[in-house]
Design a protein around this motif. Structure first.
Motif, PDB file in Angstrom:
ATOM      1  N   TRP A  76     -35.162  23.302  32.823  1.00 15.87           N
ATOM      2  CA  TRP A  76     -34.369  22.196  32.947  1.00 15.87           C
ATOM      3  C   TRP A  76     -32.850  22.836  32.577  1.00 15.87           C
ATOM      4  O   TRP A  76     -32.668  22.639  31.642  1.00 15.87           O
ATOM      5  N   PRO A  77     -32.160  21.973  33.617  1.00 12.88           N
ATOM      6  CA  PRO A  77     -31.244  22.406  34.068  1.00 12.88           C
ATOM      7  C   PRO A  77     -29.611  21.014  33.323  1.00 12.88           C
ATOM      8  O   PRO A  77     -28.239  22.124  33.228  1.00 12.88           O
ATOM      9  N   LEU A  78     -30.140  19.933  32.757  1.00 10.82           N
ATOM     10  CA  LEU A  78     -29.402  19.405  32.716  1.00 10.82           C
ATOM     11  C   LEU A  78     -29.639  19.048  31.047  1.00 10.82           C
ATOM     12  O   LEU A  78     -29.461  17.832  30.983  1.00 10.82           O
ATOM     13  N   GLN A  79     -30.599  19.956  30.849  1.00  8.93           N
ATOM     14  CA  GLN A  79     -31.046  19.686  29.387  1.00  8.93           C
ATOM     15  C   GLN A  79     -29.661  19.491  28.332  1.00  8.93           C
ATOM     16  O   GLN A  79     -28.725  19.693  28.014  1.00  8.93           O
ATOM     17  N   ASP A  80     -30.157  18.323  27.644  1.00  9.29           N
ATOM     18  CA  ASP A  80     -29.109  17.437  26.201  1.00  9.29           C
ATOM     19  C   ASP A  80     -27.827  16.853  27.058  1.00  9.29           C
ATOM     20  O   ASP A  80     -27.188  16.296  26.495  1.00  9.29           O
ATOM     21  N   GLN A  81     -27.686  16.214  28.355  1.00 10.66           N
ATOM     22  CA  GLN A  81     -26.810  15.683  28.849  1.00 10.66           C
ATOM     23  C   GLN A  81     -27.401  14.448  29.192  1.00 10.66           C
ATOM     24  O   GLN A  81     -28.097  13.930  29.105  1.00 10.66           O
ATOM     25  N   GLN A  82     -25.938  13.872  28.419  1.00 16.09           N
ATOM     26  CA  GLN A  82     -26.103  11.798  28.895  1.00 16.09           C
ATOM     27  C   GLN A  82     -25.560  11.539  29.951  1.00 16.09           C
ATOM     28  O   GLN A  82     -24.191  11.807  30.148  1.00 16.09           O
ATOM     29  N   PHE A  83     -26.463  10.877  30.339  1.00 12.26           N
ATOM     30  CA  PHE A  83     -26.041   9.847  31.548  1.00 12.26           C
ATOM     31  C   PHE A  83     -25.780   8.340  31.931  1.00 12.26           C
ATOM     32  O   PHE A  83     -26.978   8.175  31.109  1.00 12.26           O
ATOM     33  N   SER A  84     -25.058   7.294  31.801  1.00 11.80           N
ATOM     34  CA  SER A  84     -25.169   5.787  32.133  1.00 11.80           C
ATOM     35  C   SER A  84     -26.204   5.026  33.156  1.00 11.80           C
ATOM     36  O   SER A  84     -26.259   4.293  32.875  1.00 11.80           O
ATOM     37  N   GLY A  85     -26.218   5.873  34.010  1.00 12.13           N
ATOM     38  CA  GLY A  85     -27.193   6.323  34.520  1.00 12.13           C
ATOM     39  C   GLY A  85     -27.919   7.024  35.943  1.00 12.13           C
ATOM     40  O   GLY A  85     -27.802   8.665  35.531  1.00 12.13           O
ATOM     41  N   ILE A  86     -29.268   6.966  35.616  1.00 11.41           N
ATOM     42  CA  ILE A  86     -30.406   7.813  36.939  1.00 11.41           C
ATOM     43  C   ILE A  86     -30.702   7.456  37.943  1.00 11.41           C
ATOM     44  O   ILE A  86     -31.338   6.267  38.318  1.00 11.41           O
ATOM     45  N   VAL A  87     -30.213   8.037  39.074  1.00  6.76           N
ATOM     46  CA  VAL A  87     -30.971   7.402  40.576  1.00  6.76           C
ATOM     47  C   VAL A  87     -31.641   8.598  40.904  1.00  6.76           C
ATOM     48  O   VAL A  87     -30.802   9.549  41.258  1.00  6.76           O
ATOM     49  N   VAL A  88     -32.506   7.755  41.685  1.00  7.52           N
ATOM     50  CA  VAL A  88     -33.499   9.282  42.206  1.00  7.52           C
ATOM     51  C   VAL A  88     -34.822   8.455  43.714  1.00  7.52           C
ATOM     52  O   VAL A  88     -34.842   7.547  42.959  1.00  7.52           O
TER      53      VAL A  88
END
Length: 184
Positions: free
Chosen positions: A76-88
């Protein structure tokens, strides 16, 4: 950029105002960048990721960062990252689906919309690997401790006939939200 915003999903447009202004919003499998453009126009900082970023290079700015990732590799290339929102939207890869809610910061908003079982009747995608099972996004939200703001598992006739499942959920409490009050 205007055309991209016009073509943005009505579901994403409806709930974009719930996304916190601070932090970074992840536009996962961003495709042509229609949601990246919409979110940038609303003043958000965005990380737009896809395996082909050639189409969205023009959107790159101080507020829009673009990264090319293999979203379906072994890691998973986004391991350990944090976001205020996720849009898919219009994307489903189950091996990493459980990772998405973990990447939300407190108060982060999850907006997800893609094809659901029954869509094969209307064309592609028809492979069950790319179609959500009944209640699958609700179950993901429940397992992840997200609070559901809105959910639909419906037939849409626009822009083309399709079976779609979509959710907007928040991790913790939605910032700036006024609780509903009911009369006795």
């Amino acid at each position: 950029m205007h055309d991209a915003i016009v073509n943005a999903s009505p579901w994403v447009k409806r709930f974009a105002a719930a996304l916190p202004k601070e932090g970074v919003v992840l536009d996962l499998a961003c495709g042509s960048g229609r949601h990246t453009a919409l979110l940038a126009s609303l003043g958000h900082h965005i990380l737009a990721v896809d395996q082909d970023i050639s189409v969205i290079e023009l959107l790159k700015s101080d507020a829009v960062h673009i990264q090319k990732f293999d979203l379906e590799g072994s890691d998973w290339p986004l391991q350990d990252q944090q976001f205020s929102g996720i849009v898919v939207t219009n994307y489903l890869y189950r091996p990493f689906l459980e990772e998405l809610p973990k990447m939300l910061s407190e108060g982060g908003v999850f907006i997800y919309e893609t094809f659901a079982q029954g869509n094969a009747t209307f064309g592609k995608p028809s492979n069950p690997n790319f179609l959500l099972n009944p209640g699958e996004l609700l179950a993901l939200a429940q397992r992840s401790g997200l609070k559901v703001i809105a959910y639909e598992d419906i037939y849409l006739d626009q822009p083309k006939p399709a079976m779609v499942q979509r959710i907007c959920a928040v991790k913790g409490h939605l910032k700036g939200c006024i609780p509903l009050q009911f009369a006795d």
